[in-house]
Design a protein around this motif. Structure first.
Motif, PDB file in Angstrom:
ATOM      1  N   UNK A  31       4.527  16.427  23.830  1.00 43.97           N
ATOM      2  CA  UNK A  31       3.167  15.904  23.975  1.00 43.97           C
ATOM      3  C   UNK A  31       3.107  14.759  24.974  1.00 43.97           C
ATOM      4  N   UNK A  32       4.182  13.995  25.082  1.00 46.18           N
ATOM      5  CA  UNK A  32       4.188  12.864  25.994  1.00 46.18           C
ATOM      6  C   UNK A  32       4.280  13.274  27.444  1.00 46.18           C
ATOM      7  N   UNK A  33       5.181  14.168  27.739  1.00 41.43           N
ATOM      8  CA  UNK A  33       5.393  14.629  29.112  1.00 41.43           C
ATOM      9  C   UNK A  33       5.736  16.114  29.090  1.00 41.43           C
ATOM     10  N   UNK A  34       4.729  16.972  29.036  1.00 45.09           N
ATOM     11  CA  UNK A  34       5.014  18.398  28.993  1.00 45.09           C
ATOM     12  C   UNK A  34       5.922  18.829  30.137  1.00 45.09           C
ATOM     13  N   UNK A  35       6.975  19.518  29.794  1.00 44.64           N
ATOM     14  CA  UNK A  35       7.905  20.001  30.809  1.00 44.64           C
ATOM     15  C   UNK A  35       9.044  19.053  31.097  1.00 44.64           C
ATOM     16  N   UNK A  36       8.855  17.756  30.854  1.00 45.33           N
ATOM     17  CA  UNK A  36       9.917  16.797  31.125  1.00 45.33           C
ATOM     18  C   UNK A  36      10.950  16.850  30.005  1.00 45.33           C
ATOM     19  N   UNK A  37      12.202  16.828  30.378  1.00 48.75           N
ATOM     20  CA  UNK A  37      13.264  16.854  29.387  1.00 48.75           C
ATOM     21  C   UNK A  37      13.662  18.252  28.957  1.00 48.75           C
ATOM     22  N   UNK A  38      13.000  19.257  29.501  1.00 46.78           N
ATOM     23  CA  UNK A  38      13.376  20.632  29.181  1.00 46.78           C
ATOM     24  C   UNK A  38      14.570  21.045  30.027  1.00 46.78           C
ATOM     25  N   UNK A  39      15.434  21.828  29.453  1.00 48.57           N
ATOM     26  CA  UNK A  39      16.573  22.376  30.178  1.00 48.57           C
ATOM     27  C   UNK A  39      16.246  23.823  30.503  1.00 48.57           C
ATOM     28  N   UNK A  40      15.618  24.032  31.648  1.00 46.29           N
ATOM     29  CA  UNK A  40      15.168  25.359  32.033  1.00 46.29           C
ATOM     30  C   UNK A  40      16.299  26.148  32.666  1.00 46.29           C
ATOM     31  N   UNK A  41      16.410  27.402  32.238  1.00 50.77           N
ATOM     32  CA  UNK A  41      17.381  28.308  32.841  1.00 50.77           C
ATOM     33  C   UNK A  41      16.900  29.731  32.627  1.00 50.77           C
ATOM     34  N   UNK A  42      17.489  30.670  33.340  1.00 51.04           N
ATOM     35  CA  UNK A  42      17.127  32.068  33.218  1.00 51.04           C
ATOM     36  C   UNK A  42      17.729  32.628  31.929  1.00 51.04           C
ATOM     37  N   UNK A  43      16.869  33.181  31.082  1.00 53.84           N
ATOM     38  CA  UNK A  43      17.291  33.674  29.774  1.00 53.84           C
ATOM     39  C   UNK A  43      16.749  35.086  29.585  1.00 53.84           C
ATOM     40  N   UNK A  44      17.568  35.968  29.021  1.00 59.09           N
ATOM     41  CA  UNK A  44      17.115  37.317  28.694  1.00 59.09           C
ATOM     42  C   UNK A  44      16.292  37.232  27.410  1.00 59.09           C
ATOM     43  N   UNK A  45      14.971  37.316  27.553  1.00 53.00           N
ATOM     44  CA  UNK A  45      14.064  37.100  26.430  1.00 53.00           C
ATOM     45  C   UNK A  45      14.232  38.113  25.297  1.00 53.00           C
ATOM     46  N   UNK A  46      14.353  39.421  25.570  1.00 55.13           N
ATOM     47  CA  UNK A  46      14.583  40.353  24.461  1.00 55.13           C
ATOM     48  C   UNK A  46      15.871  40.038  23.676  1.00 55.13           C
ATOM     49  N   UNK A  47      16.897  39.605  24.384  1.00 55.90           N
ATOM     50  CA  UNK A  47      18.152  39.235  23.711  1.00 55.90           C
ATOM     51  C   UNK A  47      17.938  37.997  22.836  1.00 55.90           C
ATOM     52  N   UNK A  48      17.148  37.040  23.300  1.00 55.37           N
ATOM     53  CA  UNK A  48      16.854  35.838  22.517  1.00 55.37           C
ATOM     54  C   UNK A  48      16.037  36.189  21.273  1.00 55.37           C
ATOM     55  N   UNK A  49      15.117  37.130  21.411  1.00 55.67           N
ATOM     56  CA  UNK A  49      14.329  37.601  20.265  1.00 55.67           C
ATOM     57  C   UNK A  49      15.252  38.226  19.226  1.00 55.67           C
ATOM     58  N   UNK A  50      16.175  39.071  19.676  1.00 55.52           N
ATOM     59  CA  UNK A  50      17.123  39.697  18.746  1.00 55.52           C
ATOM     60  C   UNK A  50      18.021  38.654  18.085  1.00 55.52           C
ATOM     61  N   UNK A  51      18.434  37.649  18.830  1.00 56.13           N
ATOM     62  CA  UNK A  51      19.277  36.586  18.277  1.00 56.13           C
ATOM     63  C   UNK A  51      18.547  35.821  17.176  1.00 56.13           C
ATOM     64  N   UNK A  52      17.276  35.531  17.401  1.00 52.99           N
ATOM     65  CA  UNK A  52      16.492  34.822  16.386  1.00 52.99           C
ATOM     66  C   UNK A  52      16.338  35.691  15.139  1.00 52.99           C
ATOM     67  N   UNK A  53      16.100  36.985  15.337  1.00 53.88           N
ATOM     68  CA  UNK A  53      15.956  37.876  14.184  1.00 53.88           C
ATOM     69  C   UNK A  53      17.259  37.935  13.383  1.00 53.88           C
ATOM     70  N   UNK A  54      18.382  38.037  14.085  1.00 55.94           N
ATOM     71  CA  UNK A  54      19.673  38.108  13.390  1.00 55.94           C
ATOM     72  C   UNK A  54      19.931  36.846  12.568  1.00 55.94           C
ATOM     73  N   UNK A  55      19.473  35.713  13.044  1.00 55.26           N
ATOM     74  CA  UNK A  55      19.629  34.465  12.284  1.00 55.26           C
ATOM     75  C   UNK A  55      18.861  34.512  10.971  1.00 55.26           C
ATOM     76  N   UNK A  56      17.734  35.210  10.972  1.00 53.75           N
ATOM     77  CA  UNK A  56      16.861  35.251   9.792  1.00 53.75           C
ATOM     78  C   UNK A  56      17.005  36.538   8.985  1.00 53.75           C
ATOM     79  N   UNK A  57      17.825  37.439   9.448  1.00 54.82           N
ATOM     80  CA  UNK A  57      17.937  38.737   8.795  1.00 54.82           C
ATOM     81  C   UNK A  57      18.303  38.667   7.308  1.00 54.82           C
ATOM     82  N   UNK A  58      19.157  37.729   6.882  1.00 55.59           N
ATOM     83  CA  UNK A  58      19.427  37.653   5.436  1.00 55.59           C
ATOM     84  C   UNK A  58      18.161  37.401   4.611  1.00 55.59           C
TER      85      UNK A  58
END
Length: 183
Positions: A31-58
């Motif tokens: 809220x203070x500085x949108x975008x500042x302090x973010x560590x932006x990099x190229x990420x495979x979004x479908x893979x990140x979605x699957x990773x989040x699901x696997x964390x919550x699968x139990x």
């Protein structure tokens, strides 16, 4: 053995408080500085979605929930992987807690149809929408104007009491802070 129960509760409370502090810091930074302090990099979004699901699968397995992903098998997006993973965890966790048993949670990755010309979207890097859809009752019309407000918690009947008593899971899972959607 009797102290193990207390130790487990202390550990769970410590984790909950640590997550609360992390959420508050993230919210304040965003809220203070949108975008500042973010560590932006190229990420495979479908893979990140699957990773989040696997964390919550139990948690999903307790209610016999399944994930149905719709979108490209690979899509590189420039984003803060850690923070976006946390957003996905929050959205999917909410979908799990509000879905009826034996339901499907749908996650769609689609180009955002209403991208405004003054946004960060370009022809080669369009805006995307990540839809997380559950079969729950949804928000009441009274709650809708407030769901992105800090510390707002919708109707308490939308709690996770059915998961809270499940053996092997912390008993405080229904005690959300109301920061998830704000973040």
């Amino acid at each position: 053995p009797t102290l193990k129960v207390w130790l487990d509760r202390l550990i769970n409370e410590t984790i909950r408080l640590s997550n609360l502090v992390e959420d508050l810091l993230n919210l304040s930074r965003l809220q203070g500085s949108p975008g500042q302090g973010l560590t932006l990099k190229s990420v495979d979004l479908p893979q990140l979605i699957q990773s989040a699901w696997h964390s919550l699968e139990p948690l999903a397995q307790v209610k016999q929930l399944t994930l149905d992903y719709e979108g490209p098998s690979t899509y590189l997006a420039c984003l803060d992987e850690t923070l976006f993973h946390r957003v996905l965890l929050n959205l999917m966790d909410n979908a799990i807690k509000h879905s009826p048993k034996a339901a499907t949670i749908y996650v769609r990755l689609v180009p955002y149809p209403n991208a405004r010309p003054n946004t960060l979207a370009t022809a080669t890097d369009p805006l995307l929408a990540v839809d997380v859809i559950d079969g729950g009752s949804g928000f009441s019309p009274r709650d809708l104007p407030h769901i992105f407000d800090r510390f707002y918690r919708a109707d308490l009947s939308r709690s996770r009491s059915d998961l809270a008593s499940t053996e092997g899971f912390p008993t405080d899972r229904g005690q959300g802070t109301g920061l998830g959607l704000a973040i």
